[in-house]
Design an enzyme around this catalytic site. Structure first.
Site, PDB file in Angstrom:
ATOM      1  N   ASP A  35     -16.244  -8.133  -3.206  1.00 22.89           N
ATOM      2  CA  ASP A  35     -16.979  -6.898  -2.778  1.00 22.89           C
ATOM      3  C   ASP A  35     -16.823  -5.708  -3.970  1.00 22.89           C
ATOM      4  O   ASP A  35     -17.547  -4.527  -3.866  1.00 22.89           O
ATOM      5  CB  ASP A  35     -16.591  -6.110  -1.539  1.00 22.89           C
ATOM      6  CG  ASP A  35     -15.280  -5.633  -1.721  1.00 22.89           C
ATOM      7  OD1 ASP A  35     -14.391  -5.993  -2.463  1.00 22.89           O
ATOM      8  OD2 ASP A  35     -14.661  -5.087  -0.596  1.00 22.89           O
ATOM      9  N   ARG A  74     -14.936  -7.554   6.600  1.00 18.53           N
ATOM     10  CA  ARG A  74     -15.252  -6.273   7.581  1.00 18.53           C
ATOM     11  C   ARG A  74     -16.185  -5.552   7.375  1.00 18.53           C
ATOM     12  O   ARG A  74     -17.123  -5.163   8.155  1.00 18.53           O
ATOM     13  CB  ARG A  74     -14.177  -5.430   7.796  1.00 18.53           C
ATOM     14  CG  ARG A  74     -12.983  -5.781   8.800  1.00 18.53           C
ATOM     15  CD  ARG A  74     -11.874  -4.683   9.029  1.00 18.53           C
ATOM     16  NE  ARG A  74     -11.174  -4.374   8.033  1.00 18.53           N
ATOM     17  CZ  ARG A  74     -10.006  -5.022   8.023  1.00 18.53           C
ATOM     18  NH1 ARG A  74      -9.437  -5.845   8.960  1.00 18.53           N
ATOM     19  NH2 ARG A  74      -8.983  -4.850   7.097  1.00 18.53           N
ATOM     20  N   ASP A  85     -12.445 -10.975  -0.991  1.00 15.91           N
ATOM     21  CA  ASP A  85     -13.760 -10.373  -0.322  1.00 15.91           C
ATOM     22  C   ASP A  85     -15.061 -10.248  -1.200  1.00 15.91           C
ATOM     23  O   ASP A  85     -16.483 -10.120  -0.682  1.00 15.91           O
ATOM     24  CB  ASP A  85     -13.763  -8.942   0.113  1.00 15.91           C
ATOM     25  CG  ASP A  85     -13.070  -8.741   1.546  1.00 15.91           C
ATOM     26  OD1 ASP A  85     -12.857 -10.023   2.211  1.00 15.91           O
ATOM     27  OD2 ASP A  85     -12.183  -7.584   1.651  1.00 15.91           O
ATOM     28  N   ARG A  88       0.909  -1.151  -0.019  1.00 16.80           N
ATOM     29  CA  ARG A  88       0.137   0.118   0.015  1.00 16.80           C
ATOM     30  C   ARG A  88       0.898   1.095   0.039  1.00 16.80           C
ATOM     31  O   ARG A  88       1.845   1.180   0.564  1.00 16.80           O
ATOM     32  CB  ARG A  88      -0.956  -0.015   1.209  1.00 16.80           C
ATOM     33  CG  ARG A  88      -1.886  -1.233   1.062  1.00 16.80           C
ATOM     34  CD  ARG A  88      -2.992  -1.144   2.138  1.00 16.80           C
ATOM     35  NE  ARG A  88      -4.235  -1.977   1.733  1.00 16.80           N
ATOM     36  CZ  ARG A  88      -4.199  -3.336   2.147  1.00 16.80           C
ATOM     37  NH1 ARG A  88      -3.240  -3.880   2.713  1.00 16.80           N
ATOM     38  NH2 ARG A  88      -5.121  -4.253   1.637  1.00 16.80           N
TER      39      ARG A  88
HETATM   40  P1  ADP Z   1      -7.588  -2.706  -2.449  1.00 20.22           P
HETATM   41  O1  ADP Z   1      -7.177  -2.510  -3.760  1.00 20.22           O
HETATM   42  O2  ADP Z   1      -7.198  -3.981  -2.027  1.00 20.22           O
HETATM   43  O3  ADP Z   1      -8.837  -2.112  -2.284  1.00 20.22           O
HETATM   44  P2  ADP Z   1      -6.214  -0.194  -0.814  1.00 20.22           P
HETATM   45  O4  ADP Z   1      -7.469   0.261  -0.832  1.00 20.22           O
HETATM   46  O5  ADP Z   1      -5.333  -0.395   0.305  1.00 20.22           O
HETATM   47  O6  ADP Z   1      -6.560  -1.770  -1.510  1.00 20.22           O
HETATM   48  O7  ADP Z   1      -5.447   0.406  -2.072  1.00 20.22           O
HETATM   49  C1  ADP Z   1      -4.439   0.156  -2.677  1.00 20.22           C
HETATM   50  C2  ADP Z   1      -3.407   1.283  -2.913  1.00 20.22           C
HETATM   51  O8  ADP Z   1      -4.228   2.272  -4.056  1.00 20.22           O
HETATM   52  C3  ADP Z   1      -3.315   2.216  -1.940  1.00 20.22           C
HETATM   53  O9  ADP Z   1      -2.063   2.106  -1.294  1.00 20.22           O
HETATM   54  C4  ADP Z   1      -2.943   3.662  -2.907  1.00 20.22           C
HETATM   55  O10 ADP Z   1      -1.690   3.716  -3.200  1.00 20.22           O
HETATM   56  C5  ADP Z   1      -3.766   3.204  -4.120  1.00 20.22           C
HETATM   57  N1  ADP Z   1      -5.006   4.375  -3.942  1.00 20.22           N
HETATM   58  C6  ADP Z   1      -5.909   4.107  -3.160  1.00 20.22           C
HETATM   59  N2  ADP Z   1      -7.127   5.063  -3.165  1.00 20.22           N
HETATM   60  C7  ADP Z   1      -6.360   6.190  -3.930  1.00 20.22           C
HETATM   61  C8  ADP Z   1      -6.796   7.385  -4.420  1.00 20.22           C
HETATM   62  N3  ADP Z   1      -8.032   8.030  -3.946  1.00 20.22           N
HETATM   63  N4  ADP Z   1      -5.997   8.001  -5.488  1.00 20.22           N
HETATM   64  C9  ADP Z   1      -4.855   7.448  -5.707  1.00 20.22           C
HETATM   65  N5  ADP Z   1      -4.503   5.988  -5.376  1.00 20.22           N
HETATM   66  C10 ADP Z   1      -5.238   5.841  -4.293  1.00 20.22           C
END
Ligand code: ADP
Length: 319
Positions: A129, A171, A127, A72
């Site tokens: 989702d 969650r 998930d 992340r």
């Molecule tokens: P997932 O893809 O599993 O939902 P995360 O929510 O942790 O995982 O998002 C992964 C990565 O995507 C984050 O660490 C970040 O670098 C990038 N990211 C998330 N939200 C944004 C955003 N609003 N703008 C730019 N990059 C984002």
């Protein structure tokens, strides 16, 4: 499009490797060069690129996790981070990017596509989702892992005539609990989407045991309450011994099921086809057995519906 890249981002999911393999091999087949970006957007900022060839994705279709690793990155969300990411892509002449991950990762993909990088998202999260796809990569493997674990717990639950509460991941969503609960024949499924009272749960435990059931299996999504609290309350109210198992991260690992491998292969192939035809800012989904392409923005503004009919059916079948 001559040169593209692929990354995995956010939470890992079994089948991500099969998707990477499909992207790399389809791209090479189509005459493109492909780079892998290690550790998701964090690697995009530190220019952690590796050129992929046919062999770098050999022997990975059956492996869980992701060979590109995942991470992340808060920095990527900042204007400076975004600048750095664009610069690193430009230096290598990368015009297209396949992002394999969940909705957070898709937010990043949208930002890149607004700035001229063609991006395609592939949904991968245990998930399940993400809307506009019936299944995301990793979900099928995760629910099969839960089913296997519950099969074993059921043996001891029956022998001791006990009530087991099994906490599964989720969650904010109860998809894992619902699908694995139905497949396990769980007596009760507790999910964040459907309110419940502990009294109703206890009543079902008591009537089930009175009718001759030898045990009770309760599948609880982590967002639907604390498993140990639920276990204690059931014991306090009914007097029956309860046991709690938290399955935790083992649901994320393991060799992907055939279904997840096939899904990932199809989605990876399609993502390359979309980039080749000049599309951007899209997600490849799988709806009623067919690949479906949806705008990434639409994915983020739509809530995935919880399958209430399936939930009702699980309740009926567990009387
Ligand atoms: P997932 O893809 O599993 O939902 P995360 O929510 O942790 O995982 O998002 C992964 C990565 O995507 C984050 O660490 C970040 O670098 C990038 N990211 C998330 N939200 C944004 C955003 N609003 N703008 C730019 N990059 C984002």
């Amino acid at each position: 499009m001559k040169r593209i890249a692929v990354l995995t981002s956010g939470g890992d999911a079994p089948g991500m490797n099969a998707a990477i393999r499909a992207v790399v091999r389809s791209a090479i087949y189509n005459g493109m060069e492909v780079y892998g970006i290690r550790r998701g957007y964090a690697g995009l900022l530190s220019a952690d690129f590796v050129e992929m060839d046919l062999r770098t994705v050999g022997d990975i279709i059956h492996r869980g996790g992701t060979i590109l690793r995942t991470a992340r990155s808060e920095e990527f969300k900042t204007p400076e981070g975004m600048e750095k990411a664009l610069e690193n892509l430009k230096t290598l002449g990368i015009e297209g990017l396949v992002v394999i991950g969940g909705d957070g990762s898709f937010r990043g993909a949208i930002e890149l596509s607004k700035r001229g990088v063609a991006t395609i998202g592939i949904p991968a999260t245990i998930d399940n989702d993400i809307p506009f796809t019936d299944y995301s990569i990793g979900f099928d493997t995760a629910i099969n892992t839960v089913v296997e674990a519950v099969n074993k717990i059921r043996d001891t639950a029956t022998s001791h005539e006990r009530t087991f509460i099994i906490e599964v991941m989720g969650r904010e969503s109860g998809h894992i609990a619902l699908y694995s609960g139905l497949a396990c024949g769980a007596e009760t499924i507790l999910v964040p989407e459907i309110p419940y009272t502990i009294e109703d749960v206890c009543e079902k435990v008591v009537t089930g045991l009175k009718r001759g059931k030898l045990h009770t299996i309760i599948i609880l999504a982590e967002g639907a309450g604390n498993a140990f609290d639920v276990g204690k309350k059931i014991k306090d109210i009914t007097g029956f011994e309860t046991r709690v198992t938290v399955l935790g991260h083992l649901q994320r690992g393991g060799t992907p099921t055939a279904f997840d491998r096939i899904l990932a292969s199809q989605m990876g192939g399609k993502a390359v086809e979309l980039l080749k035809s000049g599309l951007s800012n899209k997600m490849v989904g799988w709806v009623r057995g067919e690949l479906v392409v949806t705008d990434l923005e639409k994915i983020l503004t739509t809530q995935k519906t919880f399958n209430k009919e399936l939930f009702e059916l699980a309740n009926i079948l567990s009387i």
